[in-house]
Scaffold this active site. Structure first.
Site, PDB file in Angstrom:
ATOM      1  N   SER A 242      62.605  35.947  -8.039  1.00  0.00           N
ATOM      2  CA  SER A 242      62.028  35.800  -9.378  1.00  0.00           C
ATOM      3  C   SER A 242      63.147  35.471 -10.379  1.00  0.00           C
ATOM      4  O   SER A 242      64.335  35.515 -10.033  1.00  0.00           O
ATOM      5  CB  SER A 242      61.365  37.114  -9.799  1.00  0.00           C
ATOM      6  OG  SER A 242      62.373  38.107  -9.973  1.00  0.00           O
TER       7      SER A 242
ATOM      8  N   ASP B 144      59.893  32.439  -7.369  1.00  0.00           N
ATOM      9  CA  ASP B 144      58.660  33.161  -7.709  1.00  0.00           C
ATOM     10  C   ASP B 144      58.472  33.114  -9.235  1.00  0.00           C
ATOM     11  O   ASP B 144      59.395  33.460  -9.990  1.00  0.00           O
ATOM     12  CB  ASP B 144      58.832  34.619  -7.227  1.00  0.00           C
ATOM     13  CG  ASP B 144      57.555  35.422  -7.287  1.00  0.00           C
ATOM     14  OD1 ASP B 144      56.469  34.825  -7.192  1.00  0.00           O
ATOM     15  OD2 ASP B 144      57.652  36.664  -7.400  1.00  0.00           O
TER      16      ASP B 144
ATOM     17  N   HIS C 157      49.929  42.567 -10.380  1.00  0.00           N
ATOM     18  CA  HIS C 157      51.314  42.923 -10.066  1.00  0.00           C
ATOM     19  C   HIS C 157      51.581  44.408 -10.293  1.00  0.00           C
ATOM     20  O   HIS C 157      50.945  45.034 -11.131  1.00  0.00           O
ATOM     21  CB  HIS C 157      52.276  42.092 -10.925  1.00  0.00           C
ATOM     22  CG  HIS C 157      52.276  40.638 -10.538  1.00  0.00           C
ATOM     23  ND1 HIS C 157      51.685  39.673 -11.318  1.00  0.00           N
ATOM     24  CD2 HIS C 157      52.768  40.005  -9.452  1.00  0.00           C
ATOM     25  CE1 HIS C 157      51.831  38.498 -10.726  1.00  0.00           C
ATOM     26  NE2 HIS C 157      52.484  38.666  -9.593  1.00  0.00           N
ATOM     27  N   GLY C 158      52.539  44.946  -9.547  1.00  0.00           N
ATOM     28  CA  GLY C 158      52.997  46.315  -9.768  1.00  0.00           C
ATOM     29  C   GLY C 158      52.341  47.327  -8.846  1.00  0.00           C
ATOM     30  O   GLY C 158      51.562  46.975  -7.951  1.00  0.00           O
TER      31      GLY C 158
ATOM     32  N   HIS D  10      49.026  36.454  -5.171  1.00  0.00           N
ATOM     33  CA  HIS D  10      50.094  37.294  -5.749  1.00  0.00           C
ATOM     34  C   HIS D  10      49.590  38.742  -5.806  1.00  0.00           C
ATOM     35  O   HIS D  10      48.434  39.024  -5.504  1.00  0.00           O
ATOM     36  CB  HIS D  10      50.435  36.802  -7.160  1.00  0.00           C
ATOM     37  CG  HIS D  10      51.285  35.582  -7.142  1.00  0.00           C
ATOM     38  ND1 HIS D  10      52.580  35.580  -7.581  1.00  0.00           N
ATOM     39  CD2 HIS D  10      51.030  34.327  -6.701  1.00  0.00           C
ATOM     40  CE1 HIS D  10      53.086  34.372  -7.417  1.00  0.00           C
ATOM     41  NE2 HIS D  10      52.169  33.585  -6.896  1.00  0.00           N
TER      42      HIS D  10
ATOM     43  N   ASN E  73      51.975  37.503  -1.419  1.00  0.00           N
ATOM     44  CA  ASN E  73      53.202  37.961  -2.086  1.00  0.00           C
ATOM     45  C   ASN E  73      53.308  39.477  -2.129  1.00  0.00           C
ATOM     46  O   ASN E  73      52.375  40.161  -2.575  1.00  0.00           O
ATOM     47  CB  ASN E  73      53.206  37.470  -3.543  1.00  0.00           C
ATOM     48  CG  ASN E  73      53.540  36.004  -3.664  1.00  0.00           C
ATOM     49  OD1 ASN E  73      53.503  35.272  -2.696  1.00  0.00           O
ATOM     50  ND2 ASN E  73      53.861  35.588  -4.878  1.00  0.00           N
ATOM     51  N   ILE E  74      54.444  39.977  -1.708  1.00  0.00           N
ATOM     52  CA  ILE E  74      54.654  41.425  -1.677  1.00  0.00           C
ATOM     53  C   ILE E  74      56.048  41.770  -2.206  1.00  0.00           C
ATOM     54  O   ILE E  74      57.058  41.294  -1.689  1.00  0.00           O
ATOM     55  CB  ILE E  74      54.487  41.960  -0.228  1.00  0.00           C
ATOM     56  CG1 ILE E  74      53.028  41.753   0.214  1.00  0.00           C
ATOM     57  CG2 ILE E  74      54.881  43.433  -0.136  1.00  0.00           C
ATOM     58  CD1 ILE E  74      52.807  41.772   1.683  1.00  0.00           C
ATOM     59  N   ASP E  75      56.070  42.576  -3.221  1.00  0.00           N
ATOM     60  CA  ASP E  75      57.329  43.054  -3.786  1.00  0.00           C
ATOM     61  C   ASP E  75      57.290  44.566  -3.987  1.00  0.00           C
ATOM     62  O   ASP E  75      58.148  45.305  -3.500  1.00  0.00           O
ATOM     63  CB  ASP E  75      57.595  42.347  -5.131  1.00  0.00           C
ATOM     64  CG  ASP E  75      58.950  42.716  -5.703  1.00  0.00           C
ATOM     65  OD1 ASP E  75      59.728  43.414  -5.013  1.00  0.00           O
ATOM     66  OD2 ASP E  75      59.255  42.317  -6.838  1.00  0.00           O
TER      67      ASP E  75
END
Ligand code: G3H
Ligand code: 13P
Ligand code: ZN
Length: 312
Positions: free
Chosen positions: A50, A83, A181-182, A214, A257-259
């Site tokens: 990112s 990203d 997200h999060g 995402h 997408n995985i963070d």
């Protein structure tokens, strides 16, 4: 094998009813944990950075770390992806730095502005052999450059997707179907249900075209518990149920997408290590368990959520 684009990967994933994991990288241990899991399971891999990661680590460090992963694991294809590129300039700088895929995220702008910026990125990237992801619809949650409140988030309108893809020339499309997200995606008691009907309608309008999700962390409760048992305070962290992601991966979704889950794994490993070994102060001692958790989490996703093990 050198870094690759996602073109071939997505075609095989679409036809094979599985998805590729796109995992966020910010430092060496994260790159190592993810790549070791993918290599052991013979899974194709997208490593993504990112704007925040590029600011934290420096873009060149990230490129070189990913190049090291490619050199050490020639048995699997690896994509280096930007990203949430905020604008043409950011995407151009990643193309110029050696990324093989970029995302232009103009989803917070008007439809026409989104088309114009995404098309500009696609033209430049394609001239340099790089592929492009764009986004239609808005996810809620927080990224470094984008902070969207839940009530401002919008599902993707299937009526817009054909025109968007045709006029921009992008190679894949991120859509909003209820992910965010999060680590706090739903409130306790809320039904964590993705709009798989919207996904199906988008897929009907864009046959064979790769779709991206995402905000797809599942927030594994075993890691939340370890964090909280070792001095952390993560209250009501809730993610996307894995079965729903698996369903999406069987259809048009080719990239997930995985963070946040990796952040939880790293934090759980470090917190637990410090609590068990209050005398330790060598970063290698406490980063290694964080890296090991990341490897376990990625291996679990590859087999149980993405279904891409053995698909090289
Ligand atoms: O989409 C968001 C990713 O989790 C990246 O987060 O912008 O804090 O690096 P970041
Ligand atoms: P999570 O916060 O659900 O891991 O989503 C990450 C993401 O979408 C990166 O682009
Ligand atoms: Zn994202």
């Amino acid at each position: 094998m050198a870094l690759v684009t996602s073109t071939e990967m997505f075609k095989k994933a679409y036809d094979g009813g599985y998805a590729i994991g796109a995992f966020n990288v910010n430092n060496m241990e994260i790159v190592q944990g993810i790549t070791e899991a993918a290599a052991e399971l013979k899974a194709p891999l997208i490593l993504q950075a990112s704007a925040g990661a590029r600011k934290y680590a420096n873009s060149i460090y990230l490129v070189k770390l990913v190049e090291a992963a490619v050199e050490l694991h020639p048995e699997i294809p690896i994509v280096l992806h930007l990203d949430h590129g905020a604008d043409f300039a950011t995407c151009k700088s990643c193309v110029d730095d050696g990324f093989t895929s970029v995302m232009i995220d103009y989803s917070g702008h008007s439809f026409e502005e989104n088309i114009a910026e995404s098309r500009k990125v696609a033209e430049y990237a394609h001239e340099h052999g790089v592929v492009v992801e764009a986004e239609l619809g808005t996810l809620s949650g927080v990224e470094d450059d984008v902070n969207v409140a839940a009530d401002k988030a919008q599902y993707t309108d299937p009526d817009q997707v054909e025109e968007f893809v045709k006029r921009t020339g992008v190679d894949s499309l991120a859509i909003a179907i209820g992910t965010s997200h999060g680590a706090y995606k739903f409130k306790p008691g809320q039904n964590p249900k993705l709009r798989l009907d919207i996904l199906a309608e988008v897929a009907r309008r864009l046959p064979g075209f790769p779709i991206v999700l995402h905000g797809s962390s599942s927030v594994p409760q075993e890691y939340v518990k370890i964090i909280n048992a070792n001095g952390g305070a993560l209250k009501d962290a809730i993610g996307i149920p894995e079965e729903q992601l698996r369903e999406a991966a069987k259809g048009a979704v080719c990239k997930i997408n995985i963070d946040s889950d990796l952040r939880l794994g790293m934090t759980a490993g470090i917190r637990q290590h410090f609590c068990e070994h209050p005398d330790h102060f060598d970063p290698r001692q406490y980063l290694a368990p964080g890296r090991a958790n990341i490897k376990d989490i990625v291996a679990h996703k590859i087999v149980n959520v993405l279904g891409c093990d053995g698909k090289i």
